[in-house]
Write a protein that holds these residues in place. Structure first.
Motif, short mmCIF file in Angstrom:
data_model
loop_
_atom_site.label_atom_id
_atom_site.label_comp_id
_atom_site.label_asym_id
_atom_site.label_seq_id
_atom_site.Cartn_x
_atom_site.Cartn_y
_atom_site.Cartn_z
N SER A 239 20.53 -40.01 2.03
CA SER A 239 21.83 -39.74 1.39
C SER A 239 21.72 -39.61 -0.04
N LEU A 240 22.47 -38.86 -0.77
CA LEU A 240 22.45 -38.71 -2.08
C LEU A 240 23.84 -38.44 -2.35
N ASN A 241 24.06 -38.72 -4.07
CA ASN A 241 25.13 -38.66 -4.51
C ASN A 241 25.38 -37.56 -5.60
N ILE A 242 26.21 -36.41 -5.26
CA ILE A 242 26.22 -35.31 -5.91
C ILE A 242 27.34 -35.56 -7.10
N THR A 243 26.77 -35.62 -8.48
CA THR A 243 27.64 -35.56 -9.49
C THR A 243 28.65 -34.42 -10.00
N PHE A 244 29.74 -34.76 -10.07
CA PHE A 244 31.05 -33.84 -10.48
C PHE A 244 30.74 -33.22 -11.97
N LEU B 180 11.88 -29.46 -1.09
CA LEU B 180 12.80 -29.66 -0.31
C LEU B 180 14.12 -28.96 -1.10
N THR B 181 14.62 -27.85 -0.57
CA THR B 181 15.90 -27.03 -1.14
C THR B 181 17.09 -27.84 -0.68
N TYR B 182 17.93 -28.23 -1.17
CA TYR B 182 19.21 -28.86 -0.63
C TYR B 182 20.20 -28.07 -1.43
N ARG B 183 21.37 -27.54 -0.58
CA ARG B 183 22.12 -26.66 -1.25
C ARG B 183 23.56 -27.24 -0.76
N PRO B 184 24.39 -27.91 -1.46
CA PRO B 184 25.62 -28.42 -0.85
C PRO B 184 26.88 -27.37 -0.92
N PHE B 185 27.69 -27.41 -0.33
CA PHE B 185 28.74 -26.36 -0.13
C PHE B 185 29.36 -26.40 -1.80
N ALA B 186 29.85 -25.17 -2.11
CA ALA B 186 30.40 -24.86 -3.45
C ALA B 186 31.46 -25.78 -3.45
N LEU B 187 31.45 -26.26 -4.83
CA LEU B 187 32.46 -27.20 -5.28
C LEU B 187 32.32 -28.72 -4.67
N SER C 42 24.69 -36.57 2.87
CA SER C 42 23.44 -37.06 3.54
C SER C 42 23.22 -36.00 4.65
N PHE C 43 21.90 -35.94 4.91
CA PHE C 43 21.48 -35.12 6.02
C PHE C 43 20.39 -35.89 6.86
N THR C 44 20.33 -35.68 8.02
CA THR C 44 19.22 -36.35 8.97
C THR C 44 18.09 -35.21 9.33
N PHE C 45 16.83 -35.86 9.19
CA PHE C 45 15.76 -35.10 9.83
C PHE C 45 15.00 -35.78 10.57
N ALA C 46 13.85 -34.92 11.10
CA ALA C 46 12.90 -35.51 12.12
C ALA C 46 11.52 -34.70 11.70
N LEU C 47 10.37 -35.43 11.71
CA LEU C 47 9.23 -34.59 11.56
C LEU C 47 8.42 -34.56 12.95
N SER C 48 7.54 -33.49 13.03
CA SER C 48 6.79 -33.22 14.21
C SER C 48 5.47 -32.56 13.97
N ASP C 49 4.34 -32.78 14.72
CA ASP C 49 3.22 -31.95 14.62
C ASP C 49 3.14 -30.95 15.45
N CYS C 50 4.02 -30.92 16.36
CA CYS C 50 4.13 -30.16 17.40
C CYS C 50 5.56 -29.63 17.75
N PRO C 51 6.13 -28.81 17.03
CA PRO C 51 7.44 -28.58 17.28
C PRO C 51 8.05 -28.26 18.67
N SER C 52 7.38 -27.89 19.68
CA SER C 52 7.39 -27.25 21.06
C SER C 52 7.42 -28.60 22.19
N ASP C 53 6.99 -29.71 21.31
CA ASP C 53 6.99 -30.75 22.18
C ASP C 53 7.79 -32.01 21.69
N LEU C 54 8.98 -32.16 22.38
CA LEU C 54 9.95 -33.38 21.97
C LEU C 54 9.42 -34.67 22.05
N LEU C 55 8.37 -35.14 22.79
CA LEU C 55 7.66 -36.27 22.78
C LEU C 55 6.86 -36.39 21.38
#
Length: 131
Positions: free
Chosen positions: A122-127, A87-94, A100-113
């Motif tokens: 959640s993560l902590n980005i070190t300065f 997984l590539t995570y790219r925070p905003f510059a500076l 945090s980001f929210t996600f869901a998984l599916s074995d059938c993207p066209s079926d919302l059921l």
């Protein structure tokens, strides 16, 4: 208009139907033929019975069904979730601090059921002071 396609669910017991596809009433000329193509994802069990559900309230008439074409395979595709997942995570510059980001998984993207409940990562980005 076709609004739902279901099949008996052998995992849940008699009288329980699994919804394979669901859609809205298709507004069309009620005097002419209406063709509708639907696709649904694979099931964890073979299907030999389908229940087609129609909503006739839009047309105020009965449904006349001329043909149903079923296309499928006996071979089930197999896929496994294997860690590690990249997984590539790219925070905003500076940006630093909590994020945090929210996600869901599916074995059938066209079926919302067939989407998992949302999960939050959640993560902590070190300065880092760049000279």
């Amino acid at each position: 208009s076709l609004v739902r396609v279901r099949t008996p669910d052998p995992r849940a017991g008699p009288g329980t139907w699994l919804t394979l596809w669901m859609g809205a009433v298709l507004a069309a000329d009620p005097t002419g033929p209406v063709a509708r193509s639907v696709q649904f994802c694979s099931t964890p069990f073979p299907i030999n019975v389908l229940r087609l559900e129609f909503d006739c309230s839009y047309y105020h008439t009965y449904v006349e069904l001329d043909a149903v074409q079923l296309v499928g395979t006996l071979d089930r595709p197999s896929a496994q979730f294997q860690a590690p997942v990249q997984l590539t995570y790219r925070p905003f510059a500076l940006q630093w601090g909590l994020d945090s980001f929210t996600f869901a998984l599916s074995d059938c993207p066209s079926d919302l059921l067939r989407v998992t409940a949302d999960s939050t990562f959640s993560l902590n980005i070190t300065f880092k002071n760049h000279p």
